[in-house]
Design a protein around this motif. Structure first.
Motif, short mmCIF file in Angstrom:
data_model
loop_
_atom_site.label_atom_id
_atom_site.label_comp_id
_atom_site.label_asym_id
_atom_site.label_seq_id
_atom_site.Cartn_x
_atom_site.Cartn_y
_atom_site.Cartn_z
N LEU A 1 0.94 -0.94 0.01
CA LEU A 1 -0.09 0.16 -0.05
C LEU A 1 0.86 1.21 -0.06
O LEU A 1 1.93 1.35 0.72
CB LEU A 1 -0.89 0.00 1.13
N TYR A 2 0.55 2.07 -0.86
CA TYR A 2 1.47 3.37 -1.06
C TYR A 2 0.32 4.73 -0.76
O TYR A 2 -0.69 4.89 -1.13
CB TYR A 2 1.90 3.64 -2.46
N MET A 3 0.84 5.41 0.29
CA MET A 3 0.15 6.37 0.74
C MET A 3 0.90 7.66 0.69
O MET A 3 1.93 7.79 0.63
CB MET A 3 -0.43 5.97 2.10
N GLU A 4 -0.16 8.97 0.72
CA GLU A 4 0.44 10.33 0.91
C GLU A 4 -0.40 10.96 2.17
O GLU A 4 -1.48 10.95 1.96
CB GLU A 4 0.26 11.02 -0.59
N ASN B 1 5.53 12.85 -5.61
CA ASN B 1 6.17 13.94 -5.89
C ASN B 1 7.46 13.97 -4.67
O ASN B 1 7.45 14.38 -3.68
CB ASN B 1 5.43 15.25 -5.94
N MET B 2 8.81 13.34 -5.05
CA MET B 2 9.90 13.19 -4.32
C MET B 2 10.13 14.43 -3.46
O MET B 2 10.42 14.82 -2.46
CB MET B 2 10.96 12.83 -4.81
N ALA B 3 10.00 15.81 -4.44
CA ALA B 3 10.30 17.17 -3.85
C ALA B 3 9.47 17.77 -2.76
O ALA B 3 9.93 18.57 -1.84
CB ALA B 3 10.36 17.93 -5.07
N SER B 4 8.33 17.17 -2.40
CA SER B 4 7.53 17.42 -1.49
C SER B 4 7.30 16.76 -0.26
O SER B 4 7.01 17.09 0.81
CB SER B 4 6.05 17.54 -2.05
N ALA B 5 8.48 15.72 0.02
CA ALA B 5 8.48 14.92 1.00
C ALA B 5 9.42 15.57 2.30
O ALA B 5 10.51 16.01 2.04
CB ALA B 5 9.40 13.46 0.64
N LYS B 6 8.57 15.32 3.40
CA LYS B 6 9.33 15.84 4.71
C LYS B 6 9.88 14.62 5.17
O LYS B 6 10.96 14.73 5.93
CB LYS B 6 8.17 16.52 5.63
N SER B 7 9.09 13.43 5.19
CA SER B 7 9.83 12.23 5.56
C SER B 7 8.99 11.14 4.98
O SER B 7 8.07 11.23 4.31
CB SER B 7 9.65 12.10 7.10
N ILE B 8 9.52 9.83 5.15
CA ILE B 8 8.64 8.73 4.62
C ILE B 8 8.82 7.82 5.75
O ILE B 8 9.96 7.36 6.12
CB ILE B 8 9.46 8.11 3.35
N GLU B 9 7.67 7.18 5.98
CA GLU B 9 7.38 6.13 7.05
C GLU B 9 7.39 4.55 6.41
O GLU B 9 6.40 4.63 5.44
CB GLU B 9 6.52 6.34 7.95
N ILE B 10 7.82 3.83 6.73
CA ILE B 10 7.82 2.20 5.96
C ILE B 10 7.38 1.57 7.28
O ILE B 10 8.03 1.39 8.24
CB ILE B 10 9.04 1.78 5.49
N ILE B 11 6.09 0.60 7.02
CA ILE B 11 5.61 -0.32 7.81
C ILE B 11 5.92 -1.53 7.21
O ILE B 11 5.61 -1.79 5.96
CB ILE B 11 4.01 -0.12 8.33
N LEU C 1 4.41 8.58 2.40
CA LEU C 1 5.08 9.70 2.21
C LEU C 1 4.37 11.14 2.77
O LEU C 1 3.22 11.28 2.59
CB LEU C 1 5.41 10.09 0.63
N ILE C 2 5.18 11.54 3.83
CA ILE C 2 4.37 12.73 4.59
C ILE C 2 4.95 14.04 3.72
O ILE C 2 6.20 14.31 3.83
CB ILE C 2 4.79 12.47 6.09
N THR C 3 3.96 14.95 3.21
CA THR C 3 4.48 15.96 2.62
C THR C 3 4.98 17.21 3.74
O THR C 3 4.56 17.12 4.96
CB THR C 3 3.31 16.72 1.80
N GLN C 4 5.58 18.09 3.00
CA GLN C 4 6.33 18.98 3.93
C GLN C 4 5.29 20.07 4.35
O GLN C 4 4.65 20.75 3.13
CB GLN C 4 7.31 19.53 3.02
N PRO C 5 5.20 20.52 5.42
CA PRO C 5 4.35 21.79 5.57
C PRO C 5 4.96 22.90 5.52
O PRO C 5 6.18 23.27 5.12
CB PRO C 5 3.94 21.53 7.23
N ALA C 6 4.20 24.07 5.64
CA ALA C 6 4.80 25.71 5.42
C ALA C 6 5.82 25.86 6.44
O ALA C 6 5.52 25.56 7.59
CB ALA C 6 3.58 26.53 5.22
N PRO C 7 6.79 26.54 6.08
CA PRO C 7 7.90 26.82 7.19
C PRO C 7 7.15 28.12 7.86
O PRO C 7 6.52 28.70 7.30
CB PRO C 7 9.18 27.32 6.19
#
Length: 771
Positions: A169-172, A192-202, A221-227
């Protein structure tokens, strides 16, 4: 005297104003996002201040002052604040018991409280690797091997053999990027790899929380929030094999509204493998709006547009000749993936939170696939097809978390409803082969009604789940979860009446209850966990309806998982180790079985056993040196499987290395600020290429080297991948006919690639990192 009195009044006014304006924002040093509920302790008088929902904290004290800054999941640090300090940055805690994860139960929790095998690829790892593809990141995790099929195309191995089956299963941001029933083994290229803040793998089944397809593993894939302030990054890179790429990310916060845009464009032409050009454009826009204290509204828009030539794998003759030519000249894959998610989060109080999410997907995969080319009696004529698999999705998710005072209990409950109208068209083409060139040179589209498949399906999925956690005694955490899923496929066959239609329009229903039980026990810096979980996946649409034959009767595939594991932080935090021992047992697995009339039909056939141990060790003898090894030893075999009179019981499953490892040394010399050096080893062990265990592929050892130097916002890097220029195959298998000629196929790995990149970071120079 009057002037002295006026001067003293002005001095006290300005002093009071200065004290009232001593406002500082606390941020994540890597992502720039503000940290909510971080604590700042004044060392002088032990007063404690807490950041608000925007990450700001105000001091009622004269500057300068020395403070201790802390937040859950971050390294506690001490720093001196003066009148020029506006931002303090904390480093996230990685490879520690305090590391924060979100994928285990959809809420933030410490790694040490999660009774599963889960790993996090941090923002720091992402920035250090400068990865062009996700496999360069995921393969650093023990038990994970993402197989590169070129141009970001892939298959996966997590507690399973290397496979294209719908077992992952692949999630965002915790929501699947595709609907169930329309699995695509290349789905991660829609990220979109450029948007990744981190990636968690179960690793292992997570169907009790996330539903179908969460069997071998989950990638989130957990996206990057605004700074908190305006900052960003621009970069360009190029390598010696025709690859070019440019990335951009910029974000800022206007009062209560944070905005960040991330994207990249990649292009490759005239690479070492003939007919393998590709391009990809990816864009993500995310906004975070703090409506009021405790109420946040986040919106994410993501768009990926992808094209790749489909060069196909090569036969054993070409592989032995080290021949990079391709027989293809027109095969391709085009992917369009649009996702929009809107999530409203509200804290009713310190113990109660509700999230409501709406999601829309618009996705299509159009291809002229090389793997569907088949021979005829005429050596210059071959059969093929052009197909289009498209869907849209409308999804509503509701999730509520309630903390209870009794035994530190917590209940997480949720429900979702999703409807996805899908269509699949496959049209026959007649392919012309030039025997002198040994290439497929053109094709004829055939008649207007020459459809092999033409149908529409409405996919309805309704689900509900509940997760309960408690601490009955000190250091012991118990977790239980259960989920109910109900699927319906509303199939409408639109093949023209002139076709030999055997699949009538119908409705197929699938229902499943999936439980999970787990426990963690932590004592000081050592922890253990155990869990039992169940994973399942209903038949994919193409397994039921892809041709003009009668739809087979298929049951969902189910997998039962038992595992134990643990972690330890030793020798004054210099060594972090984790491990997991698992047994995963599958039944009702769907395979294609050739009938006596040479027609292949999908059937639930047999059962499999997957046992293994995953382990990782990170050693930091000094602050500027890190040594890591991640590995897995596993065996994947058939328990009971008889296909067309051939008994595979007891045989090892093909494409299943017994040993996979990744090791890396990272050196950041303190005497050269901004310098990073690393060396990496990727090992794939020997495995069988066929299910009768007759022929093996030896595997490979790849070495990568990376170097970068940053100064005054600029960063220059050099990556040398496959430094030894090894000739190898990323995946090798038996194939009864490949291009009508040979029995084994090989997917070529990339030769040595030397990448040079330049980046410019802006905004971060105004931060003060807490030390």
């Amino acid at each position: 005297m009057k002037f002295r009195i006026i001067y003293l009044l002005l001095f006290f006014c300005f002093s009071a104003a200065a004290q009232q304006n001593n406002k500082v924002v606390i941020t994540n040093s890597l992502s720039g996002e503000p940290l909510v509920n971080a604590t700042v302790k004044n060392i002088a008088d032990n007063r404690i201040f807490v950041t608000n929902n925007l990450g700001y904290v105000a001091f009622n004290a004269s500057l300068p002052i020395t403070v201790q800054v802390s937040s859950v999941g971050y390294i506690t640090s001490t720093v001196t604040i003066d009148m020029q300090t506006r931002i303090l940055s904390l480093m996230p805690a990685t490879n520690t018991m305090q590391e924060i994860i979100v994928s285990c139960n959809r809420t933030e929790q410490k790694r040490s409280e999660a009774p599963i095998a889960i790993s996090t690829i941090s923002k720091q790892t992402i920035e250090d690797a400068k990865a062009q593809r996700l496999d360069f990141l995921l393969n650093k995790v023990s038990g994970v091997f993402m197989v590169s099929l070129g141009n970001e195309q892939h298959e996966m191995s997590i507690r399973q053999p290397m496979t294209t089956k719908s077992l992952f299963l692949y999630m965002e941001d915790g929501i699947p990027i595709r609907t169930t029933g329309v699995y695509n083994h290349n789905a991660l290229l829609e990220m979109n790899m450029a948007s990744a803040k981190s990636i968690e793998i179960i690793k292992g089944p997570s169907s009790a929380l996330y539903g179908a397809e969460a069997i071998g593993g989950v990638v989130n894939l957990i996206t990057q929030p605004a700074p908190a302030i305006t900052e960003g990054r621009l970069s360009v890179q190029i390598n010696n094999e025709g690859y070019k790429r440019s990335d951009a990310q910029v974000g800022t916060t206007f009062g209560k509204l944070g905005v960040i845009v991330s994207g990249y464009y990649a292009d490759k032409k005239n690479g070492p493998i003939e007919y393998s050009d590709f391009n990809k454009a990816a864009l993500t826009l995310r906004t975070d709006y703090q409506i009021k204290d405790g109420t946040k509204w986040a919106n994410t828009f993501s768009l990926v547009n992808y094209y790749s030539d489909m060069s196909g794998s090569i036969d054993s003759i070409k592989f032995a000749q080290r021949n990079y030519t391709s027989m293809q000249t027109f095969t391709y894959r085009k992917v369009y993936a649009l996702r929009y998610k809107s999530m409203l989060s509200h804290d009713w109080n310190n113990n109660s939170n509700t999230n409501v999410a709406l999601l829309f997907r618009n996705n299509s995969v159009l291809q002229n696939p090389s793997y569907f080319i088949g021979s005829t009696v005429n050596p210059t004529k071959f059969n093929g097809q052009i197909n289009d698999n498209s869907f849209k999705s409308y999804l509503l998710c509701i999730n509520h978390t309630q903390k209870l005072g009794w035994l530190k209990s917590k209940i997480i409950a949720g429900a979702s409803v999703e409807f996805s109208p899908q269509s699949y068209d496959a049209k026959y083409i007649s392919i012309n082969k030039d025997l002198a060139l040994n290439k497929y040179v053109s094709y004829d589209a055939g008649a207007i009604d020459s459809f092999l498949s033409k149908y529409k399906t409405g996919i309805l999925n309704m689900a509900a789940y509940v997760d309960y956690e408690m601490t009955p005694v000190k250091n012991l955490r118990l977790v239980s979860a259960i989920r109910y899923d109900a699927f319906q496929y509303y199939f409408i066959n639109n093949l023209p009446t002139s076709s030999s239609v055997k699949t009538a329009s119908t409705i197929n229903s699938f229902k499943k209850i999936t439980p999970k039980l787990g426990a963690t026990y932590n004592y000081k810096s050592i922890g253990f966990y155990a869990n039992y979980s169940l994973g399942y996946v209903p038949p994919q649409l193409t397994e039921l309806y892809s041709s003009s034959r009668e739809a087979p009767y298929l049951l969902p595939q189910t997998f039962t998982n038992y595992e134990v594991g643990g972690w330890a932080l030793l020798f004054h935090n210099k060594i972090y180790a984790d491990w997991s021992l698992y047994g995963l047992y599958g039944k009702n697995e769907i395979i294609s079985v050739k009938q006596p009339n040479n027609v292949s039909i999908n059937q639930n056939a047999g059962s499999t056993k997957h046992i293994g141990v995953e382990y990782g060790i990170t050693y930091k003898p000094v602050n500027d040196l890190s040594i890591r090894i991640s590995a897995t030893n596993a065996k994947h075999s058939y328990i009971n499987s008889i296909v067309k009179g051939i008994d595979y019981s007891g045989k090892e499953v093909s494409g299943a290395p017994r040993f996979i490892a990744n090791a890396e040394i990272i050196y950041k010399p303190f005497f050269i600020p901004g310098c990073k050096l690393s060396a990496e080893w990727q090992h794939q062990g020997r495995y069988f290429m066929d299910d009768l265990d007759m022929k093996t592929y030896k595997g490979f050892d790849i070495f990568n080297a990376r170097a970068s130097y940053a100064i005054k916002g600029f960063e220059l890097w050099l990556n040398v991948l496959n430094a030894g220029n090894l000739y190898y195959s990323t995946f090798s298998s038996k194939n009864a006919t490949i291009n009508g000629s040979a029995a084994y196929s090989y997917s070529l790995g990339d030769p040595r690639e030397i990448t040079l990149g330049l980046a410019y970071h802006f905004g971060k120079s105004f931060k003060k990192n807490a030390q």
